[in-house]
Design an enzyme around this catalytic site. Structure first.
Site, mmCIF file in Angstrom:
data_model
loop_
_atom_site.group_PDB
_atom_site.id
_atom_site.type_symbol
_atom_site.label_atom_id
_atom_site.label_comp_id
_atom_site.label_asym_id
_atom_site.label_seq_id
_atom_site.Cartn_x
_atom_site.Cartn_y
_atom_site.Cartn_z
ATOM 1 N N GLN A 1 -24.546 6.412 71.578
ATOM 2 C CA GLN A 1 -25.750 7.239 71.462
ATOM 3 C C GLN A 1 -26.275 7.616 72.852
ATOM 4 O OE1 GLN A 1 -29.099 6.401 68.640
ATOM 5 N NE2 GLN A 1 -30.026 5.469 70.419
ATOM 6 N N GLY B 1 -35.986 -6.163 71.731
ATOM 7 C CA GLY B 1 -35.128 -5.146 72.350
ATOM 8 C C GLY B 1 -35.949 -3.900 72.658
ATOM 9 N N HIS B 2 -36.744 -3.468 71.692
ATOM 10 C CA HIS B 2 -37.619 -2.316 71.916
ATOM 11 C C HIS B 2 -38.625 -2.621 73.043
ATOM 12 C CE1 HIS B 2 -36.723 -1.654 67.442
ATOM 13 N NE2 HIS B 2 -36.252 -0.567 68.015
ATOM 14 N N MET C 1 -37.187 3.755 65.790
ATOM 15 C CA MET C 1 -37.338 3.925 64.343
ATOM 16 C C MET C 1 -38.181 2.777 63.768
ATOM 17 S SD MET C 1 -33.954 5.789 62.990
ATOM 18 C CE MET C 1 -32.884 4.385 62.883
ATOM 19 N N GLY C 2 -38.917 2.092 64.648
ATOM 20 C CA GLY C 2 -39.839 1.057 64.185
ATOM 21 C C GLY C 2 -39.155 -0.260 63.879
ATOM 22 N N ALA C 3 -39.873 -1.117 63.113
ATOM 23 C CA ALA C 3 -39.461 -2.518 62.906
ATOM 24 C C ALA C 3 -39.194 -3.121 64.288
ATOM 25 C CB ALA C 3 -38.253 -2.623 61.978
ATOM 26 N N GLN D 1 -30.286 11.517 60.751
ATOM 27 C CA GLN D 1 -29.209 10.727 61.379
ATOM 28 C C GLN D 1 -28.618 9.696 60.429
ATOM 29 O OE1 GLN D 1 -31.975 9.097 64.465
ATOM 30 N NE2 GLN D 1 -30.756 7.241 64.232
HETATM 31 P P1 AMP Z 1 -33.897 2.042 67.056
HETATM 32 O O1 AMP Z 1 -35.297 1.755 66.647
HETATM 33 O O2 AMP Z 1 -32.903 1.064 66.518
HETATM 34 O O3 AMP Z 1 -33.501 3.481 66.882
HETATM 35 O O4 AMP Z 1 -33.866 1.790 68.626
HETATM 36 C C1 AMP Z 1 -34.737 2.461 69.500
HETATM 37 C C2 AMP Z 1 -34.262 2.254 70.913
HETATM 38 O O5 AMP Z 1 -34.227 0.858 71.198
HETATM 39 C C3 AMP Z 1 -32.825 2.769 71.122
HETATM 40 O O6 AMP Z 1 -32.741 3.389 72.400
HETATM 41 C C4 AMP Z 1 -32.001 1.517 71.079
HETATM 42 O O7 AMP Z 1 -30.806 1.583 71.817
HETATM 43 C C5 AMP Z 1 -32.956 0.495 71.694
HETATM 44 N N1 AMP Z 1 -32.593 -0.860 71.261
HETATM 45 C C6 AMP Z 1 -32.410 -1.285 69.995
HETATM 46 N N2 AMP Z 1 -32.036 -2.582 69.991
HETATM 47 C C7 AMP Z 1 -31.959 -2.968 71.283
HETATM 48 C C8 AMP Z 1 -31.611 -4.186 71.941
HETATM 49 N N3 AMP Z 1 -31.251 -5.262 71.259
HETATM 50 N N4 AMP Z 1 -31.661 -4.220 73.294
HETATM 51 C C9 AMP Z 1 -32.014 -3.107 74.000
HETATM 52 N N5 AMP Z 1 -32.353 -1.942 73.451
HETATM 53 C C10 AMP Z 1 -32.333 -1.865 72.111
#
Ligand code: AMP
Length: 278
Positions: A152, A34-35, A28-30, A59
């Site tokens: 999730q 982690g991404h 979802m960007g930003a 969602q």
């Molecule tokens: P989001 O943009 O928050 O929807 O996250 C996109 C993907 O990145 C999802 O599969 C998250 O589980 C993963 N994600 C987000 N934060 C982390 C993190 N700190 N470490 C590992 N994966 C992450």
């Protein structure tokens, strides 16, 4: 890097990539580290990485949360360029959900009947819906998701299995800030003072890991909830579950995961830790 905003555009491009092994990272960007860790893993196995940036409205159960979700598209595209991402997919809502396409709810195997599912009604139907749609568009061999969102991942894994989708889910470890706080786009919304103390979640999860085996699970959960009741913090739940069924764990459970959701000021954080996997 190619950037596509339409389904027709990305499909036309991907249809020409004969023999490519596609790894897909929905976000979802930003974007944060982690991404990026998902992209690093994707590049190890795949010849083409596709990252989507789409703040999925279906969602969000709270319109205010959707309205203030960080949106940093220019920064994100720069990051993807630097990371040698092959394709960025940045669709508008109408591309993902064409008018008139009204799908029935998906079978989530009851995995949405606890934790996040109880506190965010409809959230996982929205997640499953968007992941299914994005998989239909991108048609990857591998799907990369983070353990950070444990429930999730379990639900998406269930959906892939029950629908027989031709994709392999790869769950990647949670990347943390130096104080242990799990990286999240929502961390940017935290008050700096609270952010500096938000290691409390990881510390509490580690306390549960150390305590498992010593006391009853109910007692550990109770103690952890108390620890999370610190100034500025308000826990919603702290649950120790069977990582396969997401039902309460017992001392005999082989795969034990602790999951929590905590308000840190006015920002809701989630985190989890695998306590046992034998
Ligand atoms: P989001 O943009 O928050 O929807 O996250 C996109 C993907 O990145 C999802 O599969 C998250 O589980 C993963 N994600 C987000 N934060 C982390 C993190 N700190 N470490 C590992 N994966 C992450």
């Amino acid at each position: 890097m190619y950037v596509f905003r339409t389904v027709t555009g990305i499909r036309k491009h991907l249809d020409q990539q004969h023999g490519a092994v596609i790894g897909f990272i929905p976000t979802m960007g930003a974007l944060h580290d982690g991404h990026l860790s998902l992209m690093v893993q994707a590049k190890e196995k795949c010849t083409l990485t596709v990252t989507s940036i789409f703040v999925n409205p279906t969602q969000f159960n709270d319109p205010e949360d959707l309205a203030r979700y960080p949106r940093t598209l220019d920064h994100d595209l720069n990051v993807l360029l630097q990371e040698n991402c092959g394709v960025a997919f940045v669709p508008e809502v109408e591309e993902v959900y064409p008018a008139g396409q009204n799908e029935p709810p998906l079978d989530l195997g009851g995995l949405d009947q606890s934790m996040e599912g109880m506190h965010r009604p409809g959230h996982f139907q929205g997640v499953a819906q968007v992941v299914r749609r994005l998989l239909e568009i991108v048609q990857p061999e591998f799907l990369y998701m983070g353990q950070k969102d444990f429930q999730q991942g379990a639900i998406v894994g269930h959906m892939i299995k029950t629908l027989g989708l031709p994709v392999t889910l790869v769950m990647c470890p949670t990347v943390r800030e130096s104080n242990g706080l799990a990286m999240s786009s929502r961390n940017e919304l935290l008050d700096p003072e609270i952010r500096s103390r938000a290691s409390l979640l990881y510390k509490t999860l580690n306390y549960a890991a150390d305590a498992l085996g010593a006391g009853s699970i109910e007692k550990i959960q109770h103690e952890c909830l108390q620890k999370l009741e610190a100034p500025g913090f308000k826990p919603e739940y702290f649950e120790i579950v069977d990582g396969h069924t997401l039902k309460p764990a017992t001392q005999d459970t082989n795969f034990v995961v602790a999951c929590c959701a905590v308000w840190a000021g006015d920002v809701r954080l989630i985190d989890n830790l695998i306590l046992r996997d034998v």
